[in-house]
Structures are given as C-alpha cells and as structure tokens.
Motif scaffolding. Sequence first.
Motif, short mmCIF file in Angstrom:
data_model
loop_
_atom_site.label_atom_id
_atom_site.label_comp_id
_atom_site.label_asym_id
_atom_site.label_seq_id
_atom_site.Cartn_x
_atom_site.Cartn_y
_atom_site.Cartn_z
N GLN A 1 -87.10 22.66 -99.58
CA GLN A 1 -86.30 21.58 -98.98
C GLN A 1 -86.80 21.26 -97.57
N ASP A 2 -87.08 22.31 -96.79
CA ASP A 2 -87.58 22.10 -95.43
C ASP A 2 -88.93 21.41 -95.44
N ARG A 3 -89.80 21.87 -96.37
CA ARG A 3 -91.17 21.35 -96.36
C ARG A 3 -91.26 19.95 -96.92
N LEU A 4 -90.50 19.67 -98.01
CA LEU A 4 -90.66 18.41 -98.72
C LEU A 4 -89.52 17.44 -98.45
N GLY A 5 -88.53 17.86 -97.65
CA GLY A 5 -87.42 16.97 -97.35
C GLY A 5 -86.56 16.66 -98.56
N LEU A 6 -86.40 17.64 -99.46
CA LEU A 6 -85.67 17.40 -100.71
C LEU A 6 -84.17 17.27 -100.46
#
Lengths: 331, 341
Positions: B218-223
Amino acid sequence: MSAPLLEVRGLTVEFPTRRGILRALDGVSFAIAPGEVLGVVGESGAGKSLTGAAIIGLLAPPGRIAGGSILLDGARIDHLPAEAMRRIRGRRIGAIFQDPLTTLNPLYTIGRQLIETIQTHLGLSGADARARAVHWLEEVGIPAAARRIDAYPHEFSGGQRQRVVIALALCAEPRLVIADEPTTALDVSIQAQIIALLKRLAREHTTAVMLITHDMGVIAETADRVAVMYAGRIAEIGPVADVVRAPAHPYTAGLMASIPALEHRVARLAQIEGAMPRLDAIPPGCAFNPRCPRAHDRCRAERPELMGAGATEAACWLHAPAHAESSPAHA
Amino acid sequence: MPEAPLTPADATTDMPVLEVTGVTRLFDVSRPWLQRVLAAERKLFLRAVDDISFTIARGTTLSLVGESGCGKSTVARLAVGLLRPTAGEIHFEGQPLSTARAQPALRRRMNMIFQDPFASLNPRWRVRDIVAEPIRAFALARGAEAVRGRVEALLTQVGLSAADGEKYPHEFSGGQRQRISIARALASEPEFLICDEPTSALDVSVQAQILNLMRDLQDRLGLTYLFISHNLAVVRHMSDRLGVMYLGRIVELGPAETVFRTPAHPYTRLLLEAIPDLERVGQPRTPVGGEVPSPIDPPPGCPFHPRCPLANDRCRQEKPAHARTGEVLVACHAVEEGRSA
C-alpha cells in the motif's frame, strides 16, 4: 503441584507412509493436575490436536503410538484394548471438538444423545437419566431445558449447539476434558460465552481441561498453564502469565509479537520468517533453528530438551547452564 | 435514507475511489415455486445488506468488521461487481460501477483477494500462468519475454522467488499461496483491492507476514483497500477507517483510531469487550449475552435491541438513523439521546 491427573511421558506418534515413517509427535511430556486448565497452543501441523487424539485413543490409522506412555490417575491408558478405551472415553475423559454439527448426531434429539451417554456411563434408570440430562442443559445455559431436550441439533444455533456438546462431554462427570478448538467455529461474542462457561464448569466440578487452540488470546484468558508446540515437540511450557509476558523460547517470543494487539497499533508486526517445517523435512538439532534469530552452532547440531528458563521450561539452548549469563530470549 | 458521505480528515481533493450510496441487497430465500404456492406462502427475502453508505479515499483502507451473517462479504462482492445491488448506487472512480466494469481500462484497476488460498488458485496451472493471466487478459505486456519479466517482478515483489513461477500451487504453504493470490491481484496494476478475510485461513506468524506485505504494498504502490474481516485486532492494524456491521447495517462508521479508542455504539463496545486478549491474562470478563438473530427475520426497530443493555421502547419500534458525532456516524437511539454514557 498435587499428584497429576494426567501424565504424558515421552509420547511419540508415527505415521508409516510409503516414503518412510513420519514422526508427528516426538517425545512430548507434560502433566495436568486435577482442576487445572492446560492450554496447548501452536500453529497448524504442530501436533496439538494429535496429542489430544493420542490421549483419548482416537488416533486415525495408520497413526500409532510408537513410544512413551500416557497415565490417567497413575494407570497407563495407552495401548489399552479398544473396548476398555471406549469405556474410559466419555466416563473419565470427555471430548469437545471444534464443530458442534459433526459431534452431534443430526438424526437423534439432543435428549436422546445425552440420556444414552448418561445411562451408558453412570448406569442410571431412564427417568433419572432424563432428569440429569435436563439438569446439564440448565447448567450449560440452554433456556427452557425441559422442553428443548426433545429438539434436534438443527433447531439450535451454533453457540447453543456448542453448549449442548459441552453438556454431552461433562454429563458423565469425567475427570479430564479434552477441548480441541472448542470456540474456533464460533463468532467472537459467542466465543467469550463458551469460554466463560467451560471455565466455570471446570472449576465447579474440579475437572481438568486440556484446551487445544491456535488462539493465544483464548489461552491467555482461560488457561492456568500453557504448552507451546512446534513441529511435534513442546517448545515451552509454564504458567500462562509468564509465557505470555516473558516468553523464554524465541519461537514463543516471535509468536506473541506477531499477534496484532487490540490496545494499540504498531507500524509493523513482528514476523517470524519462513514457515514450520514439514514432517519429512525437520531440520537436525532444534527444529526451529532455521527461523530462529538467535540460533548458534549448538542449535544446528544438538536437539534441546525442556530445561528450566526462569518461571517456565523451554527447549532452547539459550537456557543451558553454559548460556546462563546471556540475556532473555526476546531480544 | 442515504446520508451525506463522510469525508475523512485527511481527504485529498480527489474524488473517492469507491462511493457506496444507500445500497441494499436482498436474496430470495423462498421455497421452490410449487411448494410455495401449495402452502400459500409469500416470497421470502433475506436482507443481507440494508441501506449502507460509505466512501473510500484514495490510498486509504476502509475495513468492515462484524460477525458471521452481518453482510460484510456481500458488501465485498457488491463492491467488486460480482453481485448487483437491489437498490442504491456504487460508483468507482466517479463512474457507476456497471459502466466502470464494462471498460477494461477501469475494470483492471480493481481486483479481489479471497480468503481461501487453497480454493482460489487453479491447481492445474503453474504459478507463472496464474500470475500472467491478468497481464495477458488486459494486454499489459506484449511478447512472452515481457510477460515473463513482469511475472518475475510480481513474484519478487510479494516475497517469492522468480523460480517459484515454475511450480504448481500445491507445492506451496498457505501463506505462500496467499502471496501468489496477491501477486495475481497486483498483475493487472490495480489501484483498488478488495480483500475478503485475506488472513483468516492462516496461522498467526504467517498472518503477520501477509499483513506486513499488504501494508508495504500500500505504501509503495498507493493502493486503496476495502478490507473485510471478523478479527478486530487485524482490522485495527490495517485500517484508516472502520465500519462495524450488524445484521446488514453499518452501525458505526468513522476513523479507526476513534472507533477503537471511544467506541460509541453499544454493539461496538460489546464486540471490543468480548475479544480474548493477551493483555488480559486471567482477568474475568462479562460476555455478551444472546446471539445474532436470523437475517431472514430481523427484529423490528434497531436490529441490535434484543442484545442491547441500553434498549428501550423506542429502540424496539423505530429503526435508528445515522447521527454524526464528530467524525463518527452512529446508528443508535441511546447515543443520540445521550443515554449511553
């Protein structure tokens, strides 16, 4: 501790397969005192249910007890003939399983099932047995027990069915109850009711309980002592408060830290890398060594037995006398 | 009656990824036609989801929590388009869900992770084909070489090795299979993932691995996540916002921290009280009385009134509407009247 009610010494269970013998339990030893609740916790495949099945003599073939002994009130009950074991089951050892629907016979009223159990084990007459069955249904909190006794299992809700199963397990007044995941199939709000019930009845009837579950929260609230199992062995055993608050075995410490807490939120959960080994690939030395952050040479070569570690006992070389000066396991 | 969607404090000016407005879903649970006609019975409907509304802001997690039968999985299936609402509207990226689902460019931006990693992976396919299917279906990479590179990158991203692509699902443990499910869900480059009990089939130490992975991603891909679970501790760990469901209704909706710290609805309080917890070694507790009533025949008025310590005559007759207290929406007469303190 007073004289133990149940004593398990070096229990070893094997499954012969085409590719060789799998050792599912390897030298498991523990004892339960009368009226005591021993929690047995571990991840899937750790051997907790198998330990329960071995004690009540319900190992699924080709599983067999390959070593060790099981003593109930000082008398051996492993390797008893099937008929003798059948009489112990129900009368002296009760069992509660995860799914109340598979424990109860859907074709018989719950009254018939309770009365049959009471008559078989206590030898009461029909009317007395029925009165006793009603009494037990009241004990486990079934409303309008005298009327509901003639209902079939499907007429009860999940939580009530599990109450009936508890009545069924306790109605012959066994000294020991083996409860294998008794609340796992239930919703949280029902789970708390069932745990409270089991705990109250065990105390009132000084029944010893072996509570098998994967849910550390259930153990923390219910058990007096807890045994943590890993890959067919006990990794740590001790009073529940000590095991939860100051775990001595790195596996227990990792397990506790990986449970998300309700009280606060952390940025990242502690995690134990990897997974528990399969039975055909248990590493030499301590079975936990490939995942252990504190493993050293001895752990890879030599298998630790349970040894004193503060208030608990842990099967971990960190607590060997040579390591005495080292810090506690949860680094 | 749909209330105005609640805007989280940290909302960007972006439109919400998902907007659910007054959605109701009925299931027909009548007996077969002939039997029904012979017995002169009326059609029987189960109200699985009853007039719920919420929005999910980009890059955040909304969790729905509740006991079995509260309708949380039905909401997941409605949100991903596997079920259609009986009434109400769902918008994805500002477009009606049915319109969005009809466009591959939008459809690929939502995906689902299921509970059971043993049932949700085809046992006859190699892992690389399982993960490559969405890439091929949406033509996100051209040529075998490019697809393979993408699959290997996805497997590495979820903590597996590139070589694992050659294996079949049965060669993996439950936690690793859930990683494969996540890799597959990420293969269509989605922005919105619907996770229906993604860790409840896993052991705790493995659960921690998967939850950490999901938050890293979530942090990396902005999910954006819609996270469905019955486990409140897991929900607390994952959520920005939290909806508590009971018998098809959201009884309390607000920022997760607020709901956990100061639960307002009596059901939320009882639920939090009921959970066995490590920090309560040997402490007695007051268990919640009663059980969840059947959704086929829900009680009149507030559905929670038969189990509620604060219930009075009004609760037995009148269904409570959502009232806002600060950032939290609560459907409870007692809270509204100030009887709950």
